[in-house]
Design a protein around this motif. Sequence first.
Motif, mmCIF file in Angstrom:
data_model
loop_
_atom_site.group_PDB
_atom_site.id
_atom_site.type_symbol
_atom_site.label_atom_id
_atom_site.label_comp_id
_atom_site.label_asym_id
_atom_site.label_seq_id
_atom_site.Cartn_x
_atom_site.Cartn_y
_atom_site.Cartn_z
ATOM 1 N N LYS A 1 0.820 -1.210 0.000
ATOM 2 C CA LYS A 1 0.000 0.000 0.000
ATOM 3 C C LYS A 1 0.856 1.264 0.000
ATOM 4 O O LYS A 1 0.479 2.284 -0.570
ATOM 5 C CB LYS A 1 -0.927 0.014 1.233
ATOM 6 N N THR A 2 2.015 1.190 0.658
ATOM 7 C CA THR A 2 2.823 2.395 0.853
ATOM 8 C C THR A 2 3.209 3.067 -0.459
ATOM 9 O O THR A 2 3.138 4.293 -0.579
ATOM 10 C CB THR A 2 4.097 2.051 1.651
ATOM 11 N N ASP B 1 -2.311 6.117 7.457
ATOM 12 C CA ASP B 1 -1.959 4.703 7.353
ATOM 13 C C ASP B 1 -2.510 3.959 8.564
ATOM 14 O O ASP B 1 -2.583 4.520 9.653
ATOM 15 C CB ASP B 1 -0.430 4.546 7.284
#
Length: 672
Positions: A283-284, A372
Motif C-alpha cells: 500500500k505504501t 496509514d
Amino acid sequence: MKAAVASRAAALERKFQKLGLRSSFDFVLHLPLRYEDETVLTAPQDAIAGKAVLVEARVLRAEVAYRPRRQLVVHAEGLALRFFNFYQSQLKQFQRASEEGLLVRAFGEVRAGWFGAEMAHPRYRIVRAGEPLPASLTPIYPATAGVGQAVLRARILEELDAADLQDTLPEALRRKHELAAFAGSVELLHRPRPGAEMSAAWRRVKFDELLAQQLSMRFAYRRRRSRAAPVLKLNGALLKRFLSALPFALTRAQTRAMNEILRDLREPHPMQRLLQGDVGSGKTIVAAIACLAAVDSGTQAAVMAPTEILSEQHRRKFSEWLEPLGVRLGYLRGGMGKKEKSEMLEARVLIGTHALIQEDVEFSRLGLVVVDEQHRFGVEQRLALRKKAAASTRGLASPAAVPHQLMMSATPIPRTLSMTYFADLDVSTLDEMPPGRRAVTTKLLSDKRRPEVLARIREACAEGQQAYWVCPVIEESKAGLSTALKTYEVLKKELSGLRVELLHGRMPAAEKAATLRGFLQHRIQVLVATTVIEVGVDVPNASLMVIESAERFGLAQLHQLRGRIGRGARASVCILLYGELQGNARERLKVIFESADGFEIARKDLELRGPGEFLGERQSGAPLLRFADLERDKDLVEAAVQAAAGLIDADPRAARAHVERWLGSRQELTHA
Ligand code: ADP
Ligand code: MG
C-alpha cells in the motif's frame, strides 16, 4: 407525598435513559428479546423439568428465611417461591396478598424441592381469582435493574399508541423488497397476536435499521464530497520517471488502485477513499504516488501513521522513492522544538504520527492527507485530523477547499461488513501480493517445547537470518503472565552468543528508532518485541517469528504479526507458542494455523467475536446494529445497500425522514 412520587418518576426516567430510552421512538424500537407463553396455566405437579410454565396458586404466607442463605420464601398452595435477592416491599406485597386471599401467578421453571414444588425467583404478578389470562404471547424486554417488565411494557405500549408511525418508505420500495408496513410490524412485535407469524415484522425492522445506517453514511459522504478540493494532477512523464526508478514493477492491483486514486484527485471535490489490502500487499508505494500528485500540483501532502516506528519507516521509504525526484520531505515527531517544527513544515511531504494533528502544526496548501493503518486511530483523532485538514488549506485557490483523503488499512474487512461500515468511503482493494513472496509456514507448539524453538532460532541465525520473538505484555501485570522484559532477560541467557535486543512501546522514541534500525541493518539478530511491531514493520531478512502466549492475541493481530515475515526470498516460519487453551482459544488458533488469507481470517474472527468487538470501538465510529446480523441477514444487507443507493436520489426527503426517525439525535460519526 407528591415530592416522593415525582422523585420516583424521575428515578424511573433515569433508568429508562440507562436503557437508551429517551424519545418516544426509542421506546417504540425497544423490541422484545423473546416471548413467553402465559396463555395457559399449568398445575405445579404437571410441570416438565427444564420448561418454563405459568402456574397460579393462592398465597398462604411469606417469610424471610436465613438458611442456607437469606431469602424470601413465599408459601403458596402446592408451591413455594424463593427469592434470593428481594426488596422489603416484596415481602409486604406477599403478606398483603395472603391476608386478602389473593393468588400469585408465576412464570418460570418448577422444580422438586425438599417440601414439594418450588420456583426460584420467577417472574410473577399478584392477581384475583378468575383474572383472565393474556390471549397472546408475553413480550420480554431488555431491562435494567430496578425496572420491572410490567412497568416497562406499559410505558412502551403507551408510547407505541401515541407515536406517529407513518411509513417512511415509499410504497414502491416496500413492494419491491416485499416489506411489511412499519406500523403493523412494530405493533405486532409489541402486541403479538395468537398464531401470528412474526418473521415479516422482524425483517422489516432489520431492513429499516440497515437502510438508516446506509443512508446516514451516504449522506455524510455526499456532504463531504460536495465541498471543494484542489485539483491534483500528476504529470505522466514524472510518473513514468518515478516508476522506472523502482526496483520492481507495480502489481496489477497496485496499478488499478493507483489509477482509481489519481482519477479521484483530479476531481475538484475531496477524495474519501480507503485503500485496503492484506499486510505486505504494497500500500505504501501507492500512497507515495498519491503524494507525488499532490506535490506535482503545488500542494502539500501529510502522511500520518499510528506509531513512531512506522512513520520512521515511511520516512526511509519515501526518501528513497521521492527525494531523487527533488521532493522535499519533512518528519514530525512528538516533542520537537518549535523552530525545528516550523522548518519541517516547509517540506512538501510531511510524515509523522499524531504529532501532525497537534495544535501548533500549521500546514499550508494542504492538498492530500494519507492516514496509514487508519483503524489504529480513534474516532477523536480522526475528527481532529479532519478539522486540522479543513483549516490547513490556506494558500489554495479556494480557501474553503478541503484536502483529499486517503485512508489505508491492512485489516481485511469482510464484504458484508465493509458494505455496511464503509459505505461513506470509496474503496480500492489490493487483492494481489507482490511476486516472489514465499508462504509462511505456521506451527502450533505447546510452550513445553520451548527448547526446540530456541535451537531453531540458533540455526536460523547461524544461517544469517533474523528472528522476532513477540510477547503479549510489557511488564508483569497479573501473576503468571510472561512479559517482554522478563522474556528478554531469559532469552538473553538462553541465546547467549546471539545479539538479542528488546523493543517495546514505552521506550523513548529515539531508542525505539535506533533499535529498529539495528535490526534492519542486521546488527541485531533476535528482536524481542511487544505488538509495537504489529503494524507495518518491514525487515525482509527476518524469516522466523515466535509468538509467545499466542492464545492471548486477537486473530487479526496474529495475522498482522505473522505478516512481518515472509517478506524476503527465504522460506519463513511462524511458531505460535501456547500455554493453557481456554474457551474458544483452540478454535481461534486453528484458524490462524489453517489460513494465510487475511480476508478468510477476518471472516472467521467476525464470526467468533461479532462486529462490535471485531471493529473495536475505535474503528466503528458508526453506530453498531441492534437488530440486524451481518452474517445471518446477508440478503437483507444487500437489499438495504441497493435500496439506499436508489432512495437517496429518487426521494431524498423520504431518505432524510427515515434517517431522522432511526438515528434521531444520535450523533452521526463516520469514518473520514
Ligand atoms: P503494506 O501493504 O503492508 O503496507 P508495504 O507497502 O509495506 O505493505 O509493502 C511491503 C513490501 O513490499 C515493501 O518492502 C515494499 O517495498 C514491497 N513492494 C511493494 N510493492 C511491490 C511490488 N509491486 N513488487 C515487489 N515488492 C513490492
Ligand atoms: Mg503498511
